[in-house]
Design a protein around this motif. Structure first.
Motif, mmCIF file in Angstrom:
data_model
loop_
_atom_site.group_PDB
_atom_site.id
_atom_site.type_symbol
_atom_site.label_atom_id
_atom_site.label_comp_id
_atom_site.label_asym_id
_atom_site.label_seq_id
_atom_site.Cartn_x
_atom_site.Cartn_y
_atom_site.Cartn_z
ATOM 1 N N GLN A 173 52.845 38.386 32.060
ATOM 2 C CA GLN A 173 52.456 37.090 32.596
ATOM 3 C C GLN A 173 53.684 36.244 32.905
ATOM 4 O O GLN A 173 53.751 35.590 33.945
ATOM 5 C CB GLN A 173 51.557 36.378 31.588
ATOM 6 C CG GLN A 173 50.942 35.102 32.092
ATOM 7 C CD GLN A 173 50.049 34.465 31.039
ATOM 8 O OE1 GLN A 173 50.237 34.678 29.837
ATOM 9 N NE2 GLN A 173 49.089 33.679 31.489
ATOM 10 N N ARG A 175 56.663 37.408 33.632
ATOM 11 C CA ARG A 175 57.300 38.009 34.813
ATOM 12 C C ARG A 175 56.592 37.571 36.095
ATOM 13 O O ARG A 175 57.245 37.283 37.099
ATOM 14 C CB ARG A 175 57.302 39.538 34.708
ATOM 15 C CG ARG A 175 58.461 40.056 33.893
ATOM 16 C CD ARG A 175 58.561 41.579 33.962
ATOM 17 N NE ARG A 175 58.339 42.064 32.623
ATOM 18 C CZ ARG A 175 57.417 42.923 32.222
ATOM 19 N NH1 ARG A 175 56.622 43.473 33.086
ATOM 20 N NH2 ARG A 175 57.299 43.253 30.960
ATOM 21 N N ARG A 176 55.247 37.540 36.062
ATOM 22 C CA ARG A 176 54.496 37.117 37.262
ATOM 23 C C ARG A 176 54.803 35.659 37.604
ATOM 24 O O ARG A 176 54.930 35.294 38.769
ATOM 25 C CB ARG A 176 52.984 37.312 37.028
ATOM 26 C CG ARG A 176 52.535 38.750 37.167
ATOM 27 C CD ARG A 176 51.019 38.849 37.259
ATOM 28 N NE ARG A 176 50.328 38.320 36.092
ATOM 29 C CZ ARG A 176 50.044 39.008 34.995
ATOM 30 N NH1 ARG A 176 50.377 40.272 34.908
ATOM 31 N NH2 ARG A 176 49.409 38.438 33.995
ATOM 32 N N ARG A 177 54.922 34.814 36.588
ATOM 33 C CA ARG A 177 55.234 33.407 36.831
ATOM 34 C C ARG A 177 56.620 33.247 37.440
ATOM 35 O O ARG A 177 56.829 32.443 38.334
ATOM 36 C CB ARG A 177 55.156 32.608 35.534
ATOM 37 C CG ARG A 177 53.758 32.330 35.092
ATOM 38 C CD ARG A 177 53.741 31.492 33.843
ATOM 39 N NE ARG A 177 52.391 31.383 33.297
ATOM 40 C CZ ARG A 177 52.127 31.055 32.064
ATOM 41 N NH1 ARG A 177 53.116 30.771 31.226
ATOM 42 N NH2 ARG A 177 50.892 30.978 31.648
ATOM 43 N N LYS A 178 57.566 34.037 36.898
ATOM 44 C CA LYS A 178 58.945 33.960 37.434
ATOM 45 C C LYS A 178 58.970 34.383 38.892
ATOM 46 O O LYS A 178 59.667 33.791 39.715
ATOM 47 C CB LYS A 178 59.885 34.824 36.613
ATOM 48 C CG LYS A 178 60.256 34.210 35.273
ATOM 49 C CD LYS A 178 61.222 35.094 34.521
ATOM 50 C CE LYS A 178 61.609 34.495 33.192
ATOM 51 N NZ LYS A 178 62.517 35.340 32.436
ATOM 52 N N LYS A 179 58.213 35.435 39.251
ATOM 53 C CA LYS A 179 58.154 35.894 40.633
ATOM 54 C C LYS A 179 57.519 34.844 41.517
ATOM 55 O O LYS A 179 57.901 34.648 42.664
ATOM 56 C CB LYS A 179 57.346 37.192 40.740
ATOM 57 C CG LYS A 179 58.110 38.410 40.361
ATOM 58 C CD LYS A 179 57.255 39.649 40.610
ATOM 59 C CE LYS A 179 58.013 40.906 40.244
ATOM 60 N NZ LYS A 179 57.193 42.101 40.480
ATOM 61 N N ALA A 180 56.535 34.148 40.990
ATOM 62 C CA ALA A 180 55.851 33.111 41.773
ATOM 63 C C ALA A 180 56.770 31.933 42.074
ATOM 64 O O ALA A 180 56.672 31.312 43.125
ATOM 65 C CB ALA A 180 54.613 32.628 41.037
ATOM 66 N N TYR A 181 57.713 31.618 41.196
ATOM 67 C CA TYR A 181 58.629 30.507 41.385
ATOM 68 C C TYR A 181 59.791 30.863 42.314
ATOM 69 O O TYR A 181 60.487 29.997 42.810
ATOM 70 C CB TYR A 181 59.192 30.014 40.061
ATOM 71 C CG TYR A 181 58.153 29.290 39.228
ATOM 72 C CD1 TYR A 181 57.473 28.180 39.721
ATOM 73 C CD2 TYR A 181 57.875 29.701 37.932
ATOM 74 C CE1 TYR A 181 56.525 27.526 38.963
ATOM 75 C CE2 TYR A 181 56.935 29.054 37.153
ATOM 76 C CZ TYR A 181 56.252 27.963 37.676
ATOM 77 O OH TYR A 181 55.333 27.309 36.931
ATOM 78 N N ARG A 182 60.027 32.118 42.538
ATOM 79 C CA ARG A 182 61.165 32.527 43.385
ATOM 80 C C ARG A 182 60.894 32.346 44.807
ATOM 81 O O ARG A 182 60.120 32.265 45.531
ATOM 82 C CB ARG A 182 61.527 33.995 43.119
ATOM 83 C CG ARG A 182 62.156 34.191 41.790
ATOM 84 C CD ARG A 182 62.554 35.633 41.623
ATOM 85 N NE ARG A 182 62.865 35.865 40.213
ATOM 86 C CZ ARG A 182 63.105 37.025 39.717
ATOM 87 N NH1 ARG A 182 63.058 38.080 40.458
ATOM 88 N NH2 ARG A 182 63.397 37.172 38.467
#
Length: 182
Positions: A173, A175-182
């Motif tokens: 979860q 990791r998914r949040r970090k990808k969403a912020y990039r």
């Protein structure tokens, strides 16, 4: 594919409980004489084994007398053991379906104690047998001991795996949040 296999196998997890109910029902369908003879035979064999293991060198009449003395406790222990095993067989599938904690104790306890009451009622139709509130109480002790054993076993064995799974999900979860912020 994994979901399909689980969908097929999960309901089969109740099979041991159904089989245990059949075993209990068949024991209860024995006449009073047959049931008493079985209890005495088990008691006699227990005393014989104890005699051999402990080198007591008891005479046959002493073995018979000791078997007669322990027949009643053996019978009641058998009641408790049957319902202990039934509670385990009923509790594990509910645990698999996600019923845990107090809810597990209530659901499995209600089913097993209800079966014990029904079983005692069934005995009222069997020659030489009759219903006994005392037996339902003894059965209930076995039921709750079985449920507690399942809870302890599942908590000590399965809890670490659930914790690891939660950590894995939490990391995914994040990791998914970090990808969403990039």
């Amino acid at each position: 594919m994994k979901q399909l296999i689980l969908m097929i196998l999960k309901p089969l997890s109740f099979l041991p409980a159904i089989l245990m109910m059949c075993v209990i029902f068949n024991f209860s369908a024995q006449t009073g004489v047959d049931s008493g003879n079985l209890s005495y035979a088990v008691s006699h064999k227990t005393v014989e084994i104890g005699n051999k293991v402990l080198n007591k060198n008891l005479e046959e009449w002493e073995i018979d007398e000791a078997a007669y003395r322990i027949e009643y406790p053996v019978r009641k222990l058998a009641h408790m053991t049957e319902y202990f095993l039934l509670a385990i067989a009923v509790s594990f599938p509910f645990y698999v379906y996600g019923v845990r904690g107090i809810a597990l104790m209530v659901v499995a306890g209600f089913i097993c104690v209800g079966f014990a009451c029904g079983d005692e009622y069934h005995q009222s139709f069997v020659d030489g047998r009759g219903p006994s509130v005392k037996d339902v109480i003894i059965d209930s002790v076995g039921v709750f001991a079985g449920i507690i054993a399942v809870r302890i076993c599942c908590f000590t064995i399965l809890a670490p795996f659930r914790m690891l799974e939660r950590r894995r999900r939490k990391k995914a979860q994040i990791r998914r949040r970090k990808k969403a912020y990039r």
